[in-house]
Design an enzyme around this catalytic site. Sequence first.
Site, short mmCIF file in Angstrom:
data_model
loop_
_atom_site.label_atom_id
_atom_site.label_comp_id
_atom_site.label_asym_id
_atom_site.label_seq_id
_atom_site.Cartn_x
_atom_site.Cartn_y
_atom_site.Cartn_z
N TYR A 185 -15.99 17.55 -14.10
CA TYR A 185 -16.45 16.16 -14.02
C TYR A 185 -17.39 15.97 -12.83
O TYR A 185 -17.10 16.45 -11.72
CB TYR A 185 -15.21 15.27 -13.88
CG TYR A 185 -15.50 13.81 -13.74
CD1 TYR A 185 -16.04 13.09 -14.79
CD2 TYR A 185 -15.23 13.13 -12.56
CE1 TYR A 185 -16.30 11.74 -14.67
CE2 TYR A 185 -15.46 11.77 -12.43
CZ TYR A 185 -16.02 11.09 -13.49
OH TYR A 185 -16.27 9.75 -13.37
N ARG A 210 0.84 -1.21 0.00
CA ARG A 210 0.00 0.00 0.00
C ARG A 210 0.87 1.25 0.00
O ARG A 210 0.50 2.30 -0.54
CB ARG A 210 -0.96 0.01 1.22
CG ARG A 210 -1.76 1.32 1.32
CD ARG A 210 -2.96 1.22 2.26
NE ARG A 210 -2.62 0.64 3.55
CZ ARG A 210 -1.98 1.28 4.53
NH1 ARG A 210 -1.62 2.55 4.37
NH2 ARG A 210 -1.72 0.69 5.67
N ASP A 245 -6.99 19.01 -14.08
CA ASP A 245 -7.36 17.66 -14.53
C ASP A 245 -7.16 17.63 -16.04
O ASP A 245 -7.89 18.27 -16.80
CB ASP A 245 -8.83 17.40 -14.13
CG ASP A 245 -9.30 15.99 -14.49
OD1 ASP A 245 -8.73 15.39 -15.41
OD2 ASP A 245 -10.26 15.51 -13.86
N LYS A 262 -8.66 6.43 -18.56
CA LYS A 262 -9.07 6.90 -19.89
C LYS A 262 -7.90 6.79 -20.87
O LYS A 262 -7.39 5.71 -21.09
CB LYS A 262 -9.63 8.32 -19.76
CG LYS A 262 -10.57 8.53 -18.55
CD LYS A 262 -11.89 7.78 -18.66
CE LYS A 262 -12.70 7.79 -17.37
NZ LYS A 262 -12.99 9.08 -16.79
C1 LIG Z 1 -13.35 9.59 -15.48
C2 LIG Z 1 -12.89 10.93 -15.00
C3 LIG Z 1 -12.50 11.13 -13.66
C4 LIG Z 1 -12.62 10.04 -12.61
O1 LIG Z 1 -11.73 9.04 -12.86
P1 LIG Z 1 -11.87 7.54 -12.24
O2 LIG Z 1 -10.68 6.86 -12.76
O3 LIG Z 1 -13.17 7.00 -12.76
O4 LIG Z 1 -11.92 7.67 -10.77
C5 LIG Z 1 -12.03 12.38 -13.30
N1 LIG Z 1 -11.95 13.39 -14.20
C6 LIG Z 1 -12.34 13.25 -15.47
C7 LIG Z 1 -12.23 14.39 -16.41
C8 LIG Z 1 -12.81 12.01 -15.93
O5 LIG Z 1 -13.20 11.87 -17.21
#
Ligand SMILES: *Cc1c(COP(=O)(O)O)cnc(C)c1O
Length: 383
Positions: free
Chosen positions: A107, A55, A175, A200
Site C-alpha cells: 500500500y 485516549r 496487512d 475497508k
Molecule cells: C486503506 C489501506 C491502508 C490505510 O488505511 P487507513 O485506514 O486509510 O489509514 C493500509 N493498508 C491497505 C492495504 C489499505 O487498503
Amino acid sequence: MQPDSKAVHAGEGGLLETPSPLSPPIYQSSVFVFDDLARAGGVTAGQEPGYSYARIGHPNADMFSAAVAALEGAGAGATAASGTGAILAALLAARGEGSLAIAREIYGGSVALARNFLAPLGVTCAFFDSHDPQAIPEGAGAVLVETCSNPLGRLTDVAALAQEAHRRGARLVVDNTFATPYLVQPLSFGADLVVHSATKFLAGHGDVILGAVAGGEALVAAAQASLTTFGATPDPFAAWLGLRGLRTFGVRMERAVQNAAAIAKHLEGHRGVRAVHHASLDSHPQRDIAERYFGGRGPAILAFDLEDEAAAAEFVSRLRFIRYAPSLGDVATIVLHPATTSHRQLSAEEQSGLGITPGTVRLSVGIEAADDLLEELDHALAG
Ligand SMILES: *Cc1c(COP(=O)(O)O)cnc(C)c1O
C-alpha cells in the site's frame, strides 16, 4: 463459533451497564469519573480494570478490538484511529531494535510511512521482493507484507515468509485488509501480528476511518502503548461504527466474494478486456496459494486490463451506478484507475514492473445482485 457468528457476537462483554442494551451505547465521553482515590490510583496504574481517560481506552474501542481479535483467531486486539496508525504501531512493536523490511508491492501509505516518516527518524527501512522469502534483508526486526496485493491481487505465501523471518530473528506483520479473515487468518500461518485498515471491509460501509492490530498479548500491548502515546486511538463513535459494520461481515463478504468471482469469470474473454486478475480464475498464476490459503476463492477485489488509458476513461464514464472512489471494501461496488490514482506516484517503469498498465482498472466489489453488476459492466464495456 463459526467466524460469521463471531462477527455478530464478539465484544458483547464490553458493556458497562447491567441490564445491558442489546445494541451497545456510544460512550461519547473523553473521561470517566472515579468514586475515590484508591480506585483512581488503581485504574491509572493499570492494576485494576476500568477506564480513566479515553485516549488510553474506552469501551467502544475495547469491544471492536475484541471482535477483530476473535475473527483473526488472536489472543488480543487493539483499535487504532486509522489503518495507517495501526501499521505504524504494529511495526514499532514488532521491530524491537531491528530495521524494517517492507514488501515492494505494498500500500502506498505504508511506503510513505517508511520513507517519509520512519527513515528520517533513523529507522532503517529496506524494500524487498516478498515472493522470495530469502530476500528478507539481514538485520530486519520486523517484516511487513500484505496477504493480497493491490491492485493485481498477487498472493503472499505467509507461512514461508514467517518461517524465514523467524529464522532471521524477525517478526512478521501482515496487512490483511484486502483478503480479510473471511478468507485467511494469517496468525494461523505463523504471522506475529495482523493489521487492518478497518476503514475497508471490516467496517464495510464507507463511513469511518479506523484501524486494528491483532496478535499475541505482549506484542498487542506494545502496539497499544504506541497508539496511546502518539495519540492514534479511535474516537468512541468511530469504534462504534466499526463494530456496527462488523456485525454483518460474514454475509457481506460471502456475497462480495461470490460477486467478484462471477465478474472475473464474466470478464475473462470479454471483448476489449485483455486480462483479468483474480485468484478465483484458473489463469491466476498463484492458484496453488489461493487453494492453500483462501480455500480456492479470491478476494472481493479484482483488476482487469483494457486497451489503454483512453479505454479505461471511456469505461469509467459509461458506468451508471458503479462510482469512482479511491477506496475499497464498501457495500457498494466502486471503481478506480490505479495508474492515475493509487499508483500515481510511481514512474511508468515502476508501474509496469508491478504489472499495472495504463488500461488497468480495479473494482472493489460490493454486495449488489450479481446480475445487475454484470449488466452494468457489459453496458460500460460496450462503448
Ligand atoms: C486503506 C489501506 C491502508 C490505510 O488505511 P487507513 O485506514 O486509510 O489509514 C493500509 N493498508 C491497505 C492495504 C489499505 O487498503
